[in-house]
Design an enzyme around this catalytic site. Structure first.
Site, PDB file in Angstrom:
ATOM      1  N   CYS A  87     -36.031  22.410  17.397  1.00  0.00           N
ATOM      2  CA  CYS A  87     -35.955  23.849  17.347  1.00  0.00           C
ATOM      3  C   CYS A  87     -37.228  24.639  17.008  1.00  0.00           C
ATOM      4  O   CYS A  87     -37.561  24.834  15.844  1.00  0.00           O
ATOM      5  CB  CYS A  87     -34.915  24.102  16.255  1.00  0.00           C
ATOM      6  SG  CYS A  87     -34.016  25.583  16.406  1.00  0.00           S
ATOM      7  N   GLU A 141     -39.374  27.297  24.724  1.00  0.00           N
ATOM      8  CA  GLU A 141     -39.363  25.852  24.933  1.00  0.00           C
ATOM      9  C   GLU A 141     -38.124  25.414  25.690  1.00  0.00           C
ATOM     10  O   GLU A 141     -37.035  25.937  25.457  1.00  0.00           O
ATOM     11  CB  GLU A 141     -39.300  25.138  23.585  1.00  0.00           C
ATOM     12  CG  GLU A 141     -40.359  25.555  22.628  1.00  0.00           C
ATOM     13  CD  GLU A 141     -40.159  24.914  21.261  1.00  0.00           C
ATOM     14  OE1 GLU A 141     -41.022  25.117  20.419  1.00  0.00           O
ATOM     15  OE2 GLU A 141     -39.150  24.223  21.055  1.00  0.00           O
TER      16      GLU A 141
HETATM   17  N1  SAH Z   1     -29.165  28.795  16.820  1.00  0.00           N
HETATM   18  C1  SAH Z   1     -28.331  27.771  17.274  1.00  0.00           C
HETATM   19  C2  SAH Z   1     -28.937  26.890  18.337  1.00  0.00           C
HETATM   20  C3  SAH Z   1     -30.378  26.519  18.178  1.00  0.00           C
HETATM   21  S1  SAH Z   1     -30.752  25.459  16.833  1.00  0.00           S
HETATM   22  C4  SAH Z   1     -27.821  26.961  16.128  1.00  0.00           C
HETATM   23  O1  SAH Z   1     -28.305  27.144  15.016  1.00  0.00           O
HETATM   24  O2  SAH Z   1     -26.908  26.170  16.339  1.00  0.00           O
HETATM   25  C5  SAH Z   1     -30.280  23.879  17.454  1.00  0.00           C
HETATM   26  C6  SAH Z   1     -30.012  22.851  16.385  1.00  0.00           C
HETATM   27  O3  SAH Z   1     -31.236  22.388  15.792  1.00  0.00           O
HETATM   28  C7  SAH Z   1     -29.169  23.411  15.264  1.00  0.00           C
HETATM   29  O4  SAH Z   1     -28.130  22.527  14.919  1.00  0.00           O
HETATM   30  C8  SAH Z   1     -30.196  23.533  14.165  1.00  0.00           C
HETATM   31  O5  SAH Z   1     -29.604  23.609  12.930  1.00  0.00           O
HETATM   32  C9  SAH Z   1     -31.048  22.306  14.408  1.00  0.00           C
HETATM   33  N2  SAH Z   1     -32.321  22.311  13.692  1.00  0.00           N
HETATM   34  C10 SAH Z   1     -33.096  23.346  13.354  1.00  0.00           C
HETATM   35  N3  SAH Z   1     -34.173  22.950  12.650  1.00  0.00           N
HETATM   36  C11 SAH Z   1     -34.065  21.604  12.540  1.00  0.00           C
HETATM   37  C12 SAH Z   1     -34.861  20.608  11.908  1.00  0.00           C
HETATM   38  N4  SAH Z   1     -35.982  20.906  11.292  1.00  0.00           N
HETATM   39  N5  SAH Z   1     -34.433  19.322  11.972  1.00  0.00           N
HETATM   40  C13 SAH Z   1     -33.304  18.990  12.633  1.00  0.00           C
HETATM   41  N6  SAH Z   1     -32.523  19.885  13.258  1.00  0.00           N
HETATM   42  C14 SAH Z   1     -32.893  21.182  13.197  1.00  0.00           C
HETATM   43 FE1  SF4 Z   2     -31.724  30.441  14.356  1.00  0.00          FE
HETATM   44 FE2  SF4 Z   2     -30.691  29.039  12.347  1.00  0.00          FE
HETATM   45 FE3  SF4 Z   2     -30.305  28.223  14.879  1.00  0.00          FE
HETATM   46 FE4  SF4 Z   2     -32.750  28.069  13.748  1.00  0.00          FE
HETATM   47  S1  SF4 Z   2     -30.903  26.936  13.146  1.00  0.00           S
HETATM   48  S2  SF4 Z   2     -32.276  28.817  15.785  1.00  0.00           S
HETATM   49  S3  SF4 Z   2     -32.754  29.938  12.452  1.00  0.00           S
HETATM   50  S4  SF4 Z   2     -29.546  30.139  13.916  1.00  0.00           S
END
Ligand code: SAH
Ligand code: SF4
Length: 374
Positions: free
Chosen positions: A355, A96
């Protein structure tokens, strides 16, 4: 798993590597600059457009390199002007890329500021308990070319609607590495990709307009701190104590707060820039008074900015987004304590922008369609 494409993606090449390749096939060095200009400044879709290259060289390049390493299979716009691209890679994997448009004050010809959110892996191995990408597990790392090509896809999509293509500059204002995957776990492909985006022979996109988000891989944070570029860093904190972080982020068992916080400090010092702490608000898990107090201490100690993100519901997970009142109480506590804080009223909520969610839904729908077809 390692995916080996039939041809190398051209968007994974640097000026040096292209020059080395051209030397191998006995072509002059200046051709590298011509090719890169076609790719990043003129945004050519095909080798045939590169009219200042000899026909024989164009043919050779097309045999060796892939110019379209991803296929746009789906654009979906949401009511709040967030747009999601679903891209299919050479091995059929889906990733994505999200275009987030924010209204611009002092409107000129273009009425919105665009932030592009890119992915770095297919799935993610880190298994955060609230995250759709974590749910699906890790499939593979993206190559450097696959990372860069996401931005090129956006340029191709946006170029017709902006003046910027004519000025040979990127069609967007910020890049956030916050899509699917843990960027720091694919550091070896990520850093060259960021350098291609940043280079004057590449997209010429300022390092300070690129933010890498990580769940907290301490050794890589320190490595990035030691690189010369001024890339920005965001940390997915989501818990202000080890107890809460351990509950929702398995990575904290490897790199607990007593290691993570000094690494963030080092990054801040090395770049003389505020780091952002991302904090998803999940009801009863981390939106309590105790967590807000501990978060205040951490943020003030680090001189960090806090970005609060009300949890975006993921199908199949039990976590809840707190009420607006609870969100406001948490936000106000930080604000009152003098923390630099913003709250993100989720963009793209209606198209599942958080995400990994669109990919998960599409795969589910595909599986169901396939199941129905049998
Ligand atoms: N792996 C990296 C970058 C990708 S995730 C990281 O974890 O920082 C990007 C952001 O989306 C992160 O801050 C993650 O915690 C957030 N995220 C993941 N699932 C989410 C959700 N269901 N609601 C809101 N933010 C979410
Ligand atoms: Fe991976 Fe956690 Fe980032 Fe989701 S929030 S992309 S599981 S590191």
């Amino acid at each position: 798993m390692k995916f080996v494409p039939k041809k190398k993606p051209i968007y994974g090449e640097s000026k040096d590597s292209l020059e080395a390749y051209l030397a191998e096939i006995k072509q002059p060095k200046f051709r590298a600059k011509q090719i890169l200009d076609w790719l990043y400044k003129k945004r050519a879709f095909s080798w045939d457009e590169m009219t200042n290259l000899p026909q024989a060289l164009r043919e050779k390049l097309s045999e060796e390199f892939e110019i379209t390493p991803s296929k746009r299979i789906f654009d979906k716009a949401s009511a709040d002007n967030t747009e999601k691209l679903l891209l299919e890679l050479g091995d059929g994997s889906l990733i994505e890329t999200v275009v987030i448009r924010a209204p611009q004050t002092g409107v000129g010809q273009e009425n919105s500021r665009k932030t592009i959110c890119i992915s770095t892996q297919v799935g993610c191995a880190y298994g955060c308990k609230f995250c759709a990408s974590g749910l699906a597990g890790w499939k593979r790392d993206l190559s450097t070319g696959e990372i860069v090509s996401q931005l090129i896809q956006v340029c191709h999509l946006e170029d017709s609607t902006t003046q910027r293509a004519k000025e040979e500059i990127a069609s967007f204002d910020n890049i956030v590495v916050m899509g699917m995957g843990e960027p720091m776990a694919n550091y070896k492909n990520l850093l060259p990709a960021l350098r291609i985006l940043n280079a004057d022979w590449g997209l010429n996109f300022g390092a300070r307009r690129i933010t890498v988000s990580t769940s907290g891989l301490v050794p890589r944070i320190i490595e990035l701190a030691n690189e010369p570029e001024q890339f920005r860093l965001a940390i997915s904190l989501h818990g202000a104590t080890n107890e809460v972080r351990n509950q929702i982020m398995p990575v904290n068992k490897h790199y607990p707060l007593e290691e993570l916080i000094p690494a963030i400090k080092k990054y801040t010092e090395a770049k003389s820039r505020m780091v952002t702490l991302e904090f998803i608000l999940i009801e009863e898990i981390n939106d309590t008074l105790d967590q807000s107090e501990k978060l205040i201490d951490i943020a003030l100690d680090l001189g960090a900015h806090v970005n609060l993100i009300p949890y975006n519901k993921v199908e199949g997970l039990e976590w809840k987004r707190p009420s607006i009142t609870r969100q406001d109480v948490f936000y106000n506590a930080l604000k009152k304590a003098g923390v630099s804080v913003t709250i993100r009223r989720e963009k793209g909520h209606d198209i599942a922008a958080a995400c990994g969610q669109l990919k998960l839904k599409t795969e589910k729908a595909q599986a169901e369609a396939e199941g129905a077809a049998v």
